[in-house]
Design a protein around this motif. Structure first.
Motif, PDB file in Angstrom:
ATOM      1  N   ALA A 122       0.832  -1.209   0.000  1.00 15.77           N
ATOM      2  CA  ALA A 122       0.000   0.000   0.000  1.00 15.77           C
ATOM      3  C   ALA A 122       0.869   1.263   0.000  1.00 15.77           C
ATOM      4  CB  ALA A 122      -0.939  -0.001   1.198  1.00 15.77           C
ATOM      5  N   LYS A 123       1.960   1.219   0.723  1.00 14.94           N
ATOM      6  CA  LYS A 123       2.881   2.360   0.755  1.00 14.94           C
ATOM      7  C   LYS A 123       3.493   2.592  -0.637  1.00 14.94           C
ATOM      8  CE  LYS A 123       6.829   4.103   3.349  1.00 14.94           C
ATOM      9  NZ  LYS A 123       7.788   3.838   4.431  1.00 14.94           N
ATOM     10  N   ALA A 124       3.905   1.507  -1.296  1.00 12.79           N
ATOM     11  CA  ALA A 124       4.470   1.621  -2.644  1.00 12.79           C
ATOM     12  C   ALA A 124       3.408   2.084  -3.634  1.00 12.79           C
ATOM     13  CB  ALA A 124       5.057   0.280  -3.082  1.00 12.79           C
ATOM     14  N   GLU A 125       2.188   1.568  -3.505  1.00 10.00           N
ATOM     15  CA  GLU A 125       1.092   1.989  -4.386  1.00 10.00           C
ATOM     16  C   GLU A 125       0.867   3.491  -4.257  1.00 10.00           C
ATOM     17  OE1 GLU A 125      -3.664   1.093  -5.083  1.00 10.00           O
ATOM     18  OE2 GLU A 125      -2.815   0.971  -3.076  1.00 10.00           O
ATOM     19  N   TYR A 126       0.843   3.990  -3.034  1.00 14.28           N
ATOM     20  CA  TYR A 126       0.634   5.422  -2.810  1.00 14.28           C
ATOM     21  C   TYR A 126       1.747   6.232  -3.471  1.00 14.28           C
ATOM     22  CZ  TYR A 126       0.106   9.925  -0.556  1.00 14.28           C
ATOM     23  OH  TYR A 126      -0.038  11.272  -0.337  1.00 14.28           O
ATOM     24  N   ALA A 127       2.987   5.787  -3.306  1.00 11.92           N
ATOM     25  CA  ALA A 127       4.124   6.502  -3.897  1.00 11.92           C
ATOM     26  C   ALA A 127       4.016   6.526  -5.422  1.00 11.92           C
ATOM     27  CB  ALA A 127       5.439   5.857  -3.458  1.00 11.92           C
ATOM     28  N   ILE A 128       3.642   5.402  -6.012  1.00 10.32           N
ATOM     29  CA  ILE A 128       3.513   5.340  -7.471  1.00 10.32           C
ATOM     30  C   ILE A 128       2.376   6.240  -7.941  1.00 10.32           C
ATOM     31  CG2 ILE A 128       2.886   3.833  -9.413  1.00 10.32           C
ATOM     32  CD1 ILE A 128       4.469   1.602  -7.937  1.00 10.32           C
ATOM     33  N   LYS A 129       1.269   6.257  -7.210  1.00 10.53           N
ATOM     34  CA  LYS A 129       0.137   7.095  -7.606  1.00 10.53           C
ATOM     35  C   LYS A 129       0.464   8.585  -7.540  1.00 10.53           C
ATOM     36  CE  LYS A 129      -3.727   3.992  -6.854  1.00 10.53           C
ATOM     37  NZ  LYS A 129      -5.004   3.787  -6.165  1.00 10.53           N
ATOM     38  N   GLN A 130       1.483   8.957  -6.782  1.00 10.20           N
ATOM     39  CA  GLN A 130       1.892  10.356  -6.705  1.00 10.20           C
ATOM     40  C   GLN A 130       2.735  10.775  -7.911  1.00 10.20           C
ATOM     41  OE1 GLN A 130       0.390  12.128  -4.177  1.00 10.20           O
ATOM     42  NE2 GLN A 130      -0.470  10.072  -3.981  1.00 10.20           N
ATOM     43  N   LEU A 131       3.230   9.799  -8.677  1.00 10.13           N
ATOM     44  CA  LEU A 131       4.062  10.095  -9.850  1.00 10.13           C
ATOM     45  C   LEU A 131       3.210  10.599 -11.008  1.00 10.13           C
ATOM     46  CD1 LEU A 131       6.297   6.882  -9.883  1.00 10.13           C
ATOM     47  CD2 LEU A 131       6.902   9.135  -8.967  1.00 10.13           C
ATOM     48  N   SER A 132       3.823  11.380 -11.852  1.00 10.44           N
ATOM     49  CA  SER A 132       3.160  11.801 -13.086  1.00 10.44           C
ATOM     50  C   SER A 132       3.089  10.594 -14.021  1.00 10.44           C
ATOM     51  CB  SER A 132       3.965  12.915 -13.759  1.00 10.44           C
ATOM     52  OG  SER A 132       5.205  12.393 -14.235  1.00 10.44           O
ATOM     53  N   PRO A 133       2.204  10.634 -15.025  1.00 14.49           N
ATOM     54  CA  PRO A 133       2.167   9.534 -15.992  1.00 14.49           C
ATOM     55  C   PRO A 133       3.530   9.297 -16.658  1.00 14.49           C
ATOM     56  CG  PRO A 133       0.193  10.847 -16.202  1.00 14.49           C
ATOM     57  CD  PRO A 133       1.095  11.575 -15.240  1.00 14.49           C
ATOM     58  N   ALA A 134       4.254  10.374 -16.955  1.00 16.53           N
ATOM     59  CA  ALA A 134       5.576  10.224 -17.583  1.00 16.53           C
ATOM     60  C   ALA A 134       6.544   9.507 -16.641  1.00 16.53           C
ATOM     61  CB  ALA A 134       6.125  11.586 -17.979  1.00 16.53           C
ATOM     62  N   ALA A 135       6.515   9.852 -15.367  1.00 22.11           N
ATOM     63  CA  ALA A 135       7.390   9.198 -14.393  1.00 22.11           C
ATOM     64  C   ALA A 135       7.010   7.727 -14.205  1.00 22.11           C
ATOM     65  CB  ALA A 135       7.344   9.946 -13.064  1.00 22.11           C
ATOM     66  N   LYS A 136       5.721   7.429 -14.265  1.00 23.05           N
ATOM     67  CA  LYS A 136       5.276   6.026 -14.169  1.00 23.05           C
ATOM     68  C   LYS A 136       5.807   5.235 -15.359  1.00 23.05           C
ATOM     69  CE  LYS A 136       1.018   7.054 -11.704  1.00 23.05           C
ATOM     70  NZ  LYS A 136      -0.445   7.075 -11.767  1.00 23.05           N
ATOM     71  N   ARG A 137       5.787   5.827 -16.531  1.00 26.38           N
ATOM     72  CA  ARG A 137       6.292   5.130 -17.729  1.00 26.38           C
ATOM     73  C   ARG A 137       7.798   4.890 -17.629  1.00 26.38           C
ATOM     74  NH1 ARG A 137       2.249   4.222 -20.953  1.00 26.38           N
ATOM     75  NH2 ARG A 137       0.461   5.610 -20.964  1.00 26.38           N
ATOM     76  N   ILE A 138       8.527   5.826 -17.025  1.00 26.57           N
ATOM     77  CA  ILE A 138       9.960   5.626 -16.800  1.00 26.57           C
ATOM     78  C   ILE A 138      10.168   4.461 -15.840  1.00 26.57           C
ATOM     79  CG2 ILE A 138      12.016   6.642 -15.744  1.00 26.57           C
ATOM     80  CD1 ILE A 138      11.028   9.363 -16.929  1.00 26.57           C
ATOM     81  N   LEU A 139       9.398   4.395 -14.764  1.00 23.59           N
ATOM     82  CA  LEU A 139       9.465   3.281 -13.820  1.00 23.59           C
ATOM     83  C   LEU A 139       9.208   1.957 -14.532  1.00 23.59           C
ATOM     84  CD1 LEU A 139       9.496   2.087 -10.892  1.00 23.59           C
ATOM     85  CD2 LEU A 139       7.038   2.572 -10.840  1.00 23.59           C
ATOM     86  N   ILE A 140       8.190   1.928 -15.371  1.00 23.36           N
ATOM     87  CA  ILE A 140       7.850   0.714 -16.119  1.00 23.36           C
ATOM     88  C   ILE A 140       9.010   0.312 -17.028  1.00 23.36           C
ATOM     89  CG2 ILE A 140       6.330  -0.224 -17.916  1.00 23.36           C
ATOM     90  CD1 ILE A 140       4.128   1.689 -16.632  1.00 23.36           C
TER      91      ILE A 140
END
Length: 96
Positions: free
Chosen positions: A66-84
């Motif tokens: 849940a903590k990791a989910e919250y952190a990921i949800k705070q990222l911009s879509p571009a930052a999420k794509r970089i993570l992916i």
């Protein structure tokens, strides 16, 4: 007989119609994906159907996931794509 080890929790990201990203947590990623795909998942995935699973990561318990989910949800879509992308390239490096 020792107690069974607890099931890991997973954070996952789905790519949905229109390129939108949905982030969630579960103990069973395939079952949760099926729920989203059938319209029985989250409200978001009823409007924007999932097209594919693009990220998943295991955690030892629900709190950590849940903590990791919250952190990921705070990222911009571009930052999420970089993570992916980073996760995919790391996985490809580990699998010859």
């Amino acid at each position: 007989m020792p107690p069974a080890a607890p099931k890991p929790w997973y954070v996952y990201i789905l790519e949905c119609t229109g390129g939108r990203l949905y982030t969630g947590i579960t103990v069973d990623v395939p079952m949760r994906y099926k729920a989203h795909a059938s319209g029985k998942g989250a409200k978001f995935t009823r409007s924007y159907r999932p097209e594919r699973l693009v990220f998943q990561q295991a955690f030892v318990d629900r709190a950590a996931a849940a903590k990791a989910e919250y952190a990921i949800k705070q990222l911009s879509p571009a930052a999420k794509r970089i993570l992916i992308r980073r996760t995919l390239s790391r996985n490809e490096d580990q699998n010859p």
